[in-house]
Design a protein around this motif. Sequence first.
Motif, PDB file in Angstrom:
ATOM      1  N   GLY A   1    -105.103  26.722 -55.515  1.00 24.40           N
ATOM      2  CA  GLY A   1    -106.294  26.346 -54.767  1.00 24.40           C
ATOM      3  C   GLY A   1    -106.666  24.884 -54.941  1.00 24.40           C
ATOM      4  N   HIS A   2    -107.429  24.393 -53.971  1.00 23.38           N
ATOM      5  CA  HIS A   2    -108.066  23.082 -54.113  1.00 23.38           C
ATOM      6  C   HIS A   2    -109.414  23.223 -54.827  1.00 23.38           C
ATOM      7  N   HIS A   3    -109.934  24.434 -54.839  1.00 24.38           N
ATOM      8  CA  HIS A   3    -111.289  24.708 -55.315  1.00 24.38           C
ATOM      9  C   HIS A   3    -111.287  26.157 -55.772  1.00 24.38           C
ATOM     10  N   VAL A   4    -111.806  26.425 -56.957  1.00 21.64           N
ATOM     11  CA  VAL A   4    -111.834  27.782 -57.494  1.00 21.64           C
ATOM     12  C   VAL A   4    -113.261  28.167 -57.854  1.00 21.64           C
ATOM     13  N   VAL A   5    -113.685  29.315 -57.335  1.00 23.34           N
ATOM     14  CA  VAL A   5    -114.989  29.881 -57.653  1.00 23.34           C
ATOM     15  C   VAL A   5    -114.732  31.194 -58.384  1.00 23.34           C
ATOM     16  N   ARG A   6    -115.106  31.232 -59.661  1.00 23.84           N
ATOM     17  CA  ARG A   6    -114.911  32.463 -60.435  1.00 23.84           C
ATOM     18  C   ARG A   6    -116.171  33.312 -60.352  1.00 23.84           C
ATOM     19  N   ILE A   7    -115.979  34.605 -60.063  1.00 25.65           N
ATOM     20  CA  ILE A   7    -117.097  35.531 -59.901  1.00 25.65           C
ATOM     21  C   ILE A   7    -116.921  36.679 -60.883  1.00 25.65           C
ATOM     22  N   SER A   8    -118.004  37.069 -61.533  1.00 23.74           N
ATOM     23  CA  SER A   8    -117.984  38.210 -62.440  1.00 23.74           C
ATOM     24  C   SER A   8    -119.282  38.989 -62.273  1.00 23.74           C
ATOM     25  N   GLY A   9    -119.156  40.286 -62.048  1.00 24.85           N
ATOM     26  CA  GLY A   9    -120.347  41.110 -61.867  1.00 24.85           C
ATOM     27  C   GLY A   9    -121.186  40.685 -60.677  1.00 24.85           C
ATOM     28  N   GLY A  10    -120.554  40.074 -59.694  1.00 23.20           N
ATOM     29  CA  GLY A  10    -121.280  39.647 -58.505  1.00 23.20           C
ATOM     30  C   GLY A  10    -121.991  38.317 -58.646  1.00 23.20           C
ATOM     31  N   ARG A  11    -121.770  37.625 -59.777  1.00 25.13           N
ATOM     32  CA  ARG A  11    -122.380  36.307 -59.994  1.00 25.13           C
ATOM     33  C   ARG A  11    -121.300  35.232 -60.035  1.00 25.13           C
ATOM     34  N   VAL A  12    -121.605  34.077 -59.492  1.00 20.58           N
ATOM     35  CA  VAL A  12    -120.719  32.928 -59.638  1.00 20.58           C
ATOM     36  C   VAL A  12    -120.909  32.377 -61.047  1.00 20.58           C
ATOM     37  N   VAL A  13    -119.832  32.393 -61.843  1.00 18.90           N
ATOM     38  CA  VAL A  13    -119.941  31.966 -63.237  1.00 18.90           C
ATOM     39  C   VAL A  13    -119.210  30.654 -63.502  1.00 18.90           C
ATOM     40  N   GLU A  14    -118.401  30.207 -62.534  1.00 16.96           N
ATOM     41  CA  GLU A  14    -117.660  28.959 -62.730  1.00 16.96           C
ATOM     42  C   GLU A  14    -117.274  28.415 -61.360  1.00 16.96           C
ATOM     43  N   ASP A  15    -117.378  27.103 -61.203  1.00 14.55           N
ATOM     44  CA  ASP A  15    -117.028  26.451 -59.942  1.00 14.55           C
ATOM     45  C   ASP A  15    -116.217  25.212 -60.301  1.00 14.55           C
ATOM     46  N   VAL A  16    -114.907  25.250 -60.019  1.00 15.11           N
ATOM     47  CA  VAL A  16    -113.994  24.213 -60.475  1.00 15.11           C
ATOM     48  C   VAL A  16    -113.343  23.557 -59.266  1.00 15.11           C
ATOM     49  N   HIS A  17    -113.397  22.218 -59.208  1.00 17.03           N
ATOM     50  CA  HIS A  17    -112.890  21.490 -58.058  1.00 17.03           C
ATOM     51  C   HIS A  17    -111.892  20.432 -58.525  1.00 17.03           C
ATOM     52  N   GLY A  18    -110.819  20.263 -57.749  1.00 17.40           N
ATOM     53  CA  GLY A  18    -109.853  19.206 -58.046  1.00 17.40           C
ATOM     54  C   GLY A  18    -108.664  19.711 -58.836  1.00 17.40           C
ATOM     55  N   TRP A  19    -107.484  19.147 -58.525  1.00 13.82           N
ATOM     56  CA  TRP A  19    -106.236  19.643 -59.100  1.00 13.82           C
ATOM     57  C   TRP A  19    -106.221  19.553 -60.618  1.00 13.82           C
ATOM     58  N   VAL A  20    -106.668  18.432 -61.164  1.00 15.83           N
ATOM     59  CA  VAL A  20    -106.606  18.243 -62.619  1.00 15.83           C
ATOM     60  C   VAL A  20    -107.472  19.268 -63.334  1.00 15.83           C
ATOM     61  N   GLU A  21    -108.690  19.439 -62.875  1.00 16.60           N
ATOM     62  CA  GLU A  21    -109.593  20.387 -63.526  1.00 16.60           C
ATOM     63  C   GLU A  21    -109.109  21.820 -63.362  1.00 16.60           C
ATOM     64  N   ILE A  22    -108.565  22.144 -62.203  1.00 18.82           N
ATOM     65  CA  ILE A  22    -108.057  23.504 -61.977  1.00 18.82           C
ATOM     66  C   ILE A  22    -106.874  23.793 -62.895  1.00 18.82           C
ATOM     67  N   GLN A  23    -105.953  22.840 -63.025  1.00 14.25           N
ATOM     68  CA  GLN A  23    -104.809  23.040 -63.917  1.00 14.25           C
ATOM     69  C   GLN A  23    -105.259  23.160 -65.365  1.00 14.25           C
ATOM     70  N   ARG A  24    -106.245  22.345 -65.750  1.00 14.91           N
ATOM     71  CA  ARG A  24    -106.740  22.385 -67.122  1.00 14.91           C
ATOM     72  C   ARG A  24    -107.408  23.727 -67.417  1.00 14.91           C
ATOM     73  N   THR A  25    -108.119  24.274 -66.427  1.00 10.27           N
ATOM     74  CA  THR A  25    -108.884  25.497 -66.645  1.00 10.27           C
ATOM     75  C   THR A  25    -108.017  26.743 -66.528  1.00 10.27           C
ATOM     76  N   PHE A  26    -107.088  26.753 -65.542  1.00 14.95           N
ATOM     77  CA  PHE A  26    -106.363  27.986 -65.242  1.00 14.95           C
ATOM     78  C   PHE A  26    -104.853  27.883 -65.439  1.00 14.95           C
ATOM     79  N   GLY A  27    -104.343  26.698 -65.721  1.00 16.84           N
ATOM     80  CA  GLY A  27    -102.906  26.506 -65.796  1.00 16.84           C
ATOM     81  C   GLY A  27    -102.230  27.188 -66.976  1.00 16.84           C
ATOM     82  N   SER A  28    -102.991  27.560 -68.003  1.00  9.28           N
ATOM     83  CA  SER A  28    -102.390  28.179 -69.184  1.00  9.28           C
ATOM     84  C   SER A  28    -102.285  29.680 -69.090  1.00  9.28           C
ATOM     85  N   TYR A  29    -102.818  30.281 -67.979  1.00  2.40           N
ATOM     86  CA  TYR A  29    -102.784  31.733 -67.868  1.00  2.40           C
ATOM     87  C   TYR A  29    -101.382  32.200 -67.483  1.00  2.40           C
TER      88      TYR A  29
END
Length: 242
Positions: A214-242
């Motif tokens: 994605g270019h932009h990731v919105v994480r939702i849990s229990g119907g709430r937005v809990v994280e909003d991550v934008h940009g390739w570097v931040e997305i890789q840093r946040t989700f690239g290790s999964y």
Amino acid sequence: MSAPLLSPRSLGGSETGFHARSLTRSGRAPLTEATFSAEPGEMTVLLSEDFSGQALLRAAVGIEAVDRGASVLQGHTLSRQPEEPISLTPLQVGLLSQQPMSKPGQSVDDHIGQWLDQAPDLDRQERIRRVGESLGFDGLGTARVDDLPPALQHRVSIGRALAPAPAMLAADNPFSQLPFRERRMLEGLMRVIASDYGLPVLYATDHVESATRGHHVVRISGGRVVEDVHGWVEIQRTFGSY
């Protein structure tokens, strides 16, 4: 692929992109003040492990109702209250679901052109031909969709969604049953479509590794937005290790 072919439809509104603001409802799939935006040219991933991202996508485009809040596409409201009927059209949003939903025996060309009756401004045969070519189906127009491998069936359904030149694409976890390699390829295609044609693409999934496409990731849990991550570097840093 060339941008003029599948450029998004203008709905004539005063805003650009898609904006969901404080979508809230109670019940089986609750949402609480869910707010996010999807900009033209970007694939926005709605990521959740409890499927509330899918619930948010369906509410945001008006398939399911909300108690309060609103979502708008180019200034036109898509969300609806419980007493209001579904008014979504393929010219507003091209929808992709887990099942390609072709009719038995339907050809590739017929499936791609399924929603073109609602787009009289477009040359039907030329549109089918050029969309098919852009997705690699040149010469396969008479092939039966249900004879194709599952990944290619989904690719044809992407063509059906794009053919009427919608203002946005929305994908309700469509590739979740495919093997990882094929899912990754189709998610990459969705990202390319968003970038090349200036479309906002909403992509709901429960696969964390899909966030890196994605270019932009919105994480939702229990119907709430809990994280909003934008940009390739931040997305890789946040989700690239999964």
